[in-house]
Design a protein around this motif. Sequence first.
Motif, short mmCIF file in Angstrom:
data_model
loop_
_atom_site.label_atom_id
_atom_site.label_comp_id
_atom_site.label_asym_id
_atom_site.label_seq_id
_atom_site.Cartn_x
_atom_site.Cartn_y
_atom_site.Cartn_z
N THR A 161 1.07 -1.31 -0.03
CA THR A 161 -0.43 0.26 0.09
C THR A 161 1.06 1.41 0.59
N HIS A 162 0.42 2.34 -0.37
CA HIS A 162 0.76 4.01 -0.50
C HIS A 162 0.15 4.78 0.18
N ALA A 163 -0.67 4.17 0.94
CA ALA A 163 -1.91 5.21 1.99
C ALA A 163 -0.28 5.84 2.77
N SER A 164 -0.82 6.81 3.19
CA SER A 164 -0.47 7.53 4.57
C SER A 164 -1.19 8.15 5.57
N PRO A 165 -0.46 7.76 6.91
CA PRO A 165 0.70 7.30 7.29
C PRO A 165 1.27 5.66 6.76
N ASN A 166 2.31 5.50 6.08
CA ASN A 166 2.40 4.06 5.95
C ASN A 166 3.28 3.29 6.87
N VAL A 167 2.74 2.09 7.33
CA VAL A 167 3.43 1.50 8.33
C VAL A 167 4.38 0.41 8.01
N GLN A 168 3.82 0.04 6.87
CA GLN A 168 4.45 -0.24 5.90
C GLN A 168 6.23 0.11 5.46
N ASP A 169 5.90 1.69 5.35
CA ASP A 169 7.37 1.96 4.77
C ASP A 169 8.10 1.71 6.40
N ALA A 170 7.63 1.98 7.18
CA ALA A 170 7.98 2.58 8.96
C ALA A 170 9.20 1.25 9.33
N LEU A 171 8.22 0.30 8.96
CA LEU A 171 8.61 -0.88 8.68
C LEU A 171 10.55 -1.78 7.77
N ILE A 172 10.10 -1.40 6.72
CA ILE A 172 10.91 -1.51 5.57
C ILE A 172 12.15 -0.43 6.55
N ALA A 173 11.96 0.85 6.97
CA ALA A 173 12.83 0.89 7.48
C ALA A 173 13.58 1.02 8.48
N ILE A 174 13.10 0.18 9.79
CA ILE A 174 13.35 -0.81 10.79
C ILE A 174 14.61 -1.61 9.96
N VAL A 175 14.51 -2.57 9.64
CA VAL A 175 15.04 -3.55 8.58
C VAL A 175 16.11 -3.13 8.12
N ASN A 176 15.78 -2.20 7.93
CA ASN A 176 17.11 -0.70 6.87
C ASN A 176 18.73 -0.71 7.84
N SER A 177 17.77 -0.16 9.43
CA SER A 177 18.38 0.35 10.50
C SER A 177 18.99 -0.87 10.95
N LYS A 178 18.18 -1.91 11.19
CA LYS A 178 18.37 -2.51 12.06
C LYS A 178 18.46 -2.63 13.38
N THR A 179 17.10 -1.95 13.48
CA THR A 179 16.74 -1.47 15.02
C THR A 179 15.07 -2.31 15.63
N THR A 180 15.47 -3.56 16.86
CA THR A 180 14.93 -4.22 17.14
C THR A 180 13.72 -2.84 17.89
N ARG A 181 12.38 -4.12 17.00
CA ARG A 181 10.84 -3.20 18.07
C ARG A 181 10.18 -3.86 18.29
N ASN A 182 8.95 -3.45 19.43
CA ASN A 182 7.76 -4.46 19.78
C ASN A 182 7.06 -4.42 19.61
#
Length: 139
Positions: A70-91
Amino acid sequence: MTAAYTGGLTFQMSNGSSPEIYSTIQETKSLSGLGVANPLIDTTSFDSSAKEYIAGLADGQEISIDCLRTHASPNVQDALIAIVNSKTTRNFKLTLTDGTSAIIYTFAGVPLSWAIAPSFDDATMISFTLKISGSITVS
């Protein structure tokens, strides 16, 4: 037999702030691998009459998440891509409901991968892989 309730899954990711705010990962189509496995530790000694084992520390499984892109805003998929790229552990929080009561699974996840699968004949999909880190809380 009860009727199947098809609207009963919500998968959410924390924003990593305090207090945590969870946002739903849009268009989740499938999710696999939520759980833990206990490795066997061999405790057999020369005094044993047969092999003996104990359970080792629980190891969270890898979770595969498939979503309609999806390309809807806000986009949690894009936020998840960002944490994969930054190697950030999340809850993360998985809520299962039958329409009346809910069971919530909360856990930390280490982001491992994302991949987009475009298609001419079907919806474009995006897949994520997480590794559970630590224990899973069930409430």
